[in-house]
Design an enzyme around this catalytic site. Structure first.
Site, short mmCIF file in Angstrom:
data_model
loop_
_atom_site.label_atom_id
_atom_site.label_comp_id
_atom_site.label_asym_id
_atom_site.label_seq_id
_atom_site.Cartn_x
_atom_site.Cartn_y
_atom_site.Cartn_z
CE LYS A 12 34.68 53.73 35.23
NZ LYS A 12 33.44 54.29 35.78
CB THR A 13 37.74 49.84 40.17
OG1 THR A 13 38.00 51.15 39.68
CG2 THR A 13 38.96 49.34 40.94
CD GLU A 54 38.59 51.67 36.53
OE1 GLU A 54 38.03 52.66 37.03
OE2 GLU A 54 39.30 50.88 37.18
#
Length: 467
Positions: A121-122, A165
């Site tokens: 995600k990051t 995110e």
């Protein structure tokens, strides 16, 4: 007060303001004109970056830190009920707002892209934020990690796109209503909140159901959990879907990933009329990072960014802290920091480093994260460590959890040794630099790996090697 600050958040107080998710929201509110305050257990570069924006940051938790005119208190799921500032807020009738609700309020009036998945995600959120910024679209963004400096995890932009995110760990991603949602992968994790993979599927299905009418779900065509979720979303009559991956059925198909040292060159076939091959550079090594970049490309196209310009802009992404971040080199040994804490992430980062390192030895300093995760996935973590030439395994970093009887890092160490790995147990974190210096030879690569404070060891290892 700026009109873009929700009135209830004009004077917010953040408990745990130095955390990656919390600090980002605090930063955006401060940039929008809110009078932001908060507290954290210890001082940090992030806290100092917030102070530079005019944010009041208290060190330690005390009811006296809550300002008399605070309009709300923002908390994450990690904040315990007995926290004195939270208790004071409830006693005084001050509204308590979950971090995800605060972020959702900031997204109001924008075109949100929400990036979800068990892993990646990051990185994917960062790639999108950097590329859209390079195109001059001035996005706002909130990321779970710093791009290049403390406090660079969030920004209030002048454009209409908001990249965020979306955290599945506590189901907080159900709060968002994105125009474009990205699901990179679906695996069982966060065992304190999910009892089974079936619960994970239900949670991601709820997230997909939050996509705005006319919006798009970008999802992996390769990862088994994502493929199953795609089937369920289609069965439920969900939103438009764009699949991404190396599978021949993928809408945006990755046809080539060519490693080039610590970068990769990636070629994709675009869907629709733009379907000709498109090649671009990803400045971090590894197949999974190439897939993250392809997902970012698909999401940006779905929001309206021009495909070829966006692909070129992705090359401006140079990494995010703790995601295979080079910390330095000493005595011919490179030290790299990895946030990997789930077996899939661990294996992916080790394979990426193997591909980039050639014949160099790869040494890992691994700190397990959470007792619940170690209990459920310790054997798989040990198997992943067998991909390294040698490993040092620390005690479990508890984060928000209390110890669980019988659950220790020995679960990982036993599994790693059963898989043929060379593993050293080290219970004293202060001794790690000496241990690694005794193991490492000129040309080796050392990975500090885990989601806890193992990241602090990189500079110490370099200093010890230098000495």
């Amino acid at each position: 007060m700026s009109p873009s600050v929700p009135p209830a958040m004009d004077r917010p107080h953040f408990i745990g303001i130095g955390g990656a998710g919390m600090s980002g929201i605090a930063k955006i509110l401060a940039q929008r004109g809110a009078r932001v305050a908060g507290s954290d257990a210890k001082d940090s570069d992030t806290a100092r970056a917030l102070r530079a924006l005019g944010v009041t940051v208290h060190i330690g938790h005390d009811a006296a830190h809550l300002a008399p005119d605070a309009t709300c208190v923002v908390v994450s799921s990690a904040i315990r009920a007995e926290n004195p500032e939270l208790a004071a807020a409830r006693e005084r009738g001050v509204a308590v707002v979950h971090r995800s609700d605060a972020l959702a309020a900031l997204m109001a009036g924008t075109r949100p892209i929400a990036v979800a998945g068990t892993h990646g995600k990051t990185t994917t959120t960062s790639m999108l934020a950097v590329a859209l910024t390079a195109l001059g679209l001035e996005p706002s963004y909130a990321i779970g990690g710093d791009l290049d400096a403390p406090g660079s995890n969030a920004h209030h932009g002048g454009g209409e796109v908001f990249v965020a995110e979306a955290d599945e760990s506590d189901r907080s991603f159900h709060t968002y209503s994105p125009e474009v949602a990205v699901v990179l992968n679906v695996e069982l994790d966060h065992h304190a909140n999910y009892a089974s993979l079936e619960e994970i599927y239900d949670s991601f299905l709820t997230f997909a159901g939050k996509i705005r009418p006319g919006g798009t779900l970008v999802i992996s065509a390769d990862q088994p959990g994502a493929v199953e979720l795609t089937r369920r979303v289609r069965e439920a009559g969900g939103p438009r879907i764009v699949t991404v991956g190396e599978s021949g059925s993928a809408d945006l198909r990755v046809t080539r990933i060519e490693p080039r040292g610590l970068t990769s060159e990636v070629t994709v076939l675009l869907p629709g009329a733009d379907g000709g091959p498109l090649t671009f550079t990803v400045s971090v090594p590894g197949r999974h990072y190439a897939h993250n970049a392809a997902a970012a490309l698909a999401a940006g196209i779905a929001i309206g960014a021009p495909a070829r310009e966006l692909a070129a802009a992705l090359a401006t992404y140079t990494g995010v802290k703790r995601r295979l971040q080079l910390k330095g080199e000493a005595a011919g040994v490179q030290v790299i920091d990895s946030y990997a804490h789930h077996p899939t992430e661990m294996a992916a980062d080790l394979e990426a480093i193997r591909g980039a390192a050639g014949d160099a030895r790869v040494l890992v300093v691994f700190q397990p994260h959470l007792f619940s995760r170690t209990r459920e996935l310790g054997a798989q973590m040990g198997a992943a460590l067998a991909l390294a030439d040698a490993s040092v395994v620390l005690d479990i970093y508890p984060a928000r959890e209390d110890p669980v009887p019988g659950v220790t890092s020995e679960l990982i160490i036993d599994a790693a040794r059963a898989a043929g790995a060379d593993v050293t147990a080290e219970h004293d974190k202060e001794a790690v630099a000496d241990v690694v210096a005794g193991m490492a030879k000129h040309g080796d690569l050392v990975l500090t790996m885990g989601a806890g404070d193992v990241t602090d060891l990189g500079p110490r290892i370099l200093a010890r090697l230098d000495a």
